[in-house]
Design a protein around this motif. Structure first.
Motif, PDB file in Angstrom:
ATOM      1  N   UNK A  25      -2.315 -13.462   8.862  1.00 18.87           N
ATOM      2  CA  UNK A  25      -2.824 -11.987   8.779  1.00 18.87           C
ATOM      3  C   UNK A  25      -3.401 -11.543   7.383  1.00 18.87           C
ATOM      4  N   UNK A  26      -2.382 -11.760   6.464  1.00 17.84           N
ATOM      5  CA  UNK A  26      -3.134 -11.477   4.970  1.00 17.84           C
ATOM      6  C   UNK A  26      -4.372 -12.060   4.682  1.00 17.84           C
ATOM      7  N   UNK A  27      -4.522 -13.463   5.171  1.00 12.43           N
ATOM      8  CA  UNK A  27      -5.791 -14.287   4.979  1.00 12.43           C
ATOM      9  C   UNK A  27      -6.877 -13.604   5.635  1.00 12.43           C
ATOM     10  N   UNK A  28      -6.543 -13.082   6.677  1.00 12.82           N
ATOM     11  CA  UNK A  28      -7.778 -12.547   7.685  1.00 12.82           C
ATOM     12  C   UNK A  28      -8.371 -11.075   6.887  1.00 12.82           C
ATOM     13  N   UNK A  29      -7.891 -10.554   5.807  1.00 14.42           N
ATOM     14  CA  UNK A  29      -8.313  -9.534   5.025  1.00 14.42           C
ATOM     15  C   UNK A  29      -9.406 -10.117   3.881  1.00 14.42           C
ATOM     16  N   UNK A  34      -6.091  -3.765   1.394  1.00 15.84           N
ATOM     17  CA  UNK A  34      -5.592  -3.518   2.603  1.00 15.84           C
ATOM     18  C   UNK A  34      -4.206  -3.089   2.161  1.00 15.84           C
ATOM     19  N   UNK A  35      -3.668  -2.275   3.389  1.00 11.96           N
ATOM     20  CA  UNK A  35      -2.226  -1.789   3.123  1.00 11.96           C
ATOM     21  C   UNK A  35      -1.372  -2.834   4.042  1.00 11.96           C
ATOM     22  N   UNK A 352      -2.491  -0.146  -1.342  1.00 11.28           N
ATOM     23  CA  UNK A 352      -3.603  -1.200  -0.911  1.00 11.28           C
ATOM     24  C   UNK A 352      -3.544  -2.164  -1.963  1.00 11.28           C
ATOM     25  N   UNK A 353      -3.491  -3.491  -1.801  1.00  8.40           N
ATOM     26  CA  UNK A 353      -3.604  -4.568  -2.606  1.00  8.40           C
ATOM     27  C   UNK A 353      -4.735  -5.487  -2.165  1.00  8.40           C
ATOM     28  N   UNK A 354      -5.216  -6.445  -2.948  1.00 11.69           N
ATOM     29  CA  UNK A 354      -6.123  -7.424  -2.757  1.00 11.69           C
ATOM     30  C   UNK A 354      -5.358  -8.757  -2.544  1.00 11.69           C
TER      31      UNK A 354
END
Length: 361
Positions: A25-29, A34-35, A352-354
């Motif tokens: 899920x994180x990789x999809x950003x 994103x939050x 939010x972070x990257x």
């Protein structure tokens, strides 16, 4: 809880699967701001679903979505002014509109889901070969059905499931949110943790026992829990006998609310109690040091019964995330807000972070 295999490979593999799902899920950003909050809550709640119901839910499942939204709203209600009024004058509040009505509806929804799952387990009689908490509880009910003093019944089981979700999802999710925030604000510490993980763990899979090989990582993970204790105060207890504590008489039956923060932030015990400092858990040689003053799970006979599950989740989720990503501040942001929101729990403000992939696919 022990019979469910907490600390054993079966349970760890379920948590590891959820951790990998969270990584995806994180990789999809794709490294964009994103939050991470909702994704973390979903994954942690699915661990509770696996422990309790013996199954996980798809993130698109409508019942699961309602459950997560309900938990979020319910926890915001606890500790609010409306909640205080409801506790003081419930007879009046029952006739008035307000957020307490919504909170009570959420609680009813959780009980309804629990009872539905209990009926499903009874129908397929799977509890004779127990795989999850409901199975073990139903089996115990059957064994003690001729005991007139038994406390095992379906209402109590539904209440236990209700408490699992309230106590078991928000706490771990909040700790993970603080962990990502603090490590993003301290990239030097984050990089040191990642280096130790990569240097020591040669296998692609991770198990909880690996923590013993990672003294610096262990110290950082403990310091996150110490410096950002997720409860306002400890849970209330009741004195079982008259006792004298440092000159103060505490009669039997007295409700005692422990101020755990007074220990976790005691300047006598900690070198820099108000700072995020992993050296609090390291000796001069860099070895991990367990501290008696580390009490986020409480102490004694009434220590948190979910401590082992929480520790395993925390380690596996965070280690998998740090292996996969370097968490960075969004462009133009100098630092994430480290002031907690004050309530029954003390989560961070939304941020939010990257999540920048460390390795290309």
């Amino acid at each position: 809880m022990r019979k469910l295999g907490l600390g054993k490979k079966d349970m760890e593999s379920q948590i590891e699967a959820e951790a990998q799902q969270l990584v995806e899920i994180f990789a999809s950003e794709k490294g964009q701001p994103f939050d991470p909050s909702m994704a973390i809550i979903n994954s942690v709640s699915n661990v509770i679903c696996a422990v309790t119901f013996g199954q996980r839910f798809s993130l698109e499942d409508e019942n699961f979505k309602k459950l997560i939204e309900g938990l979020d709203l319910g926890l915001k209600f606890i500790g609010s002014f409306s909640h205080a009024l409801y506790e003081v004058i419930p007879w009046l509040m029952k006739h008035l509109p307000g957020p307490h009505k919504q909170a009570l509806g959420i609680s009813d929804m959780l009980f309804s889901l629990a009872k539905k799952k209990i009926e499903q387990h009874k129908e397929d009689t799977s509890y004779h070969e127990p795989q999850d908490f409901i199975d073990f509880y139903l089996l115990q009910m059957e064994k003690s059905k001729n005991d007139p003093n038994t406390t095992y019944d379906e209402d109590n089981l539904a209440q236990c499931i209700h408490d699992f979700f309230i106590a078991g999802s928000e706490t771990t999710a909040t700790t993970l949110k603080w962990a990502i925030l603090l490590l993003t604000n301290h990239p030097d510490i984050q990089d040191k943790v990642h280096k130790e993980i990569e240097d020591v763990l040669v296998s692609s899979s991770i198990c909880y026992q690996d923590l013993k090989k990672l003294p610096y990582t262990n110290a950082v993970f403990h310091e996150i829990q110490r410096s950002k204790y997720i409860l306002l105060v400890g849970f209330a207890r009741q004195s079982t006998k008259d006792m004298n504590l440092r000159g103060f008489c505490i009669p039997k039956g007295t409700i005692v609310i422990p101020d755990v923060r007074s220990v976790l932030f005691d300047p006598v015990q900690w070198e820099t109690p108000e700072e995020f400092n992993p050296n609090h858990f390291l000796d001069k040689e860099g070895n991990f040091v367990a501290r008696e003053e580390f009490l986020p799970f409480g102490a004694g006979a009434r220590v948190c019964l979910g401590e082992q599950l929480a520790r395993i989740e925390y380690f596996l989720f965070l280690t998998n995330l740090l292996r996969a990503f370097r968490f960075q501040l969004p462009e133009g942001v100098k630092e994430l807000n480290q002031t907690p929101i004050i309530g029954i729990t003390t989560p961070p403000h939304p941020y939010k972070v990257c999540a920048v992939p460390r390795h290309s696919p």
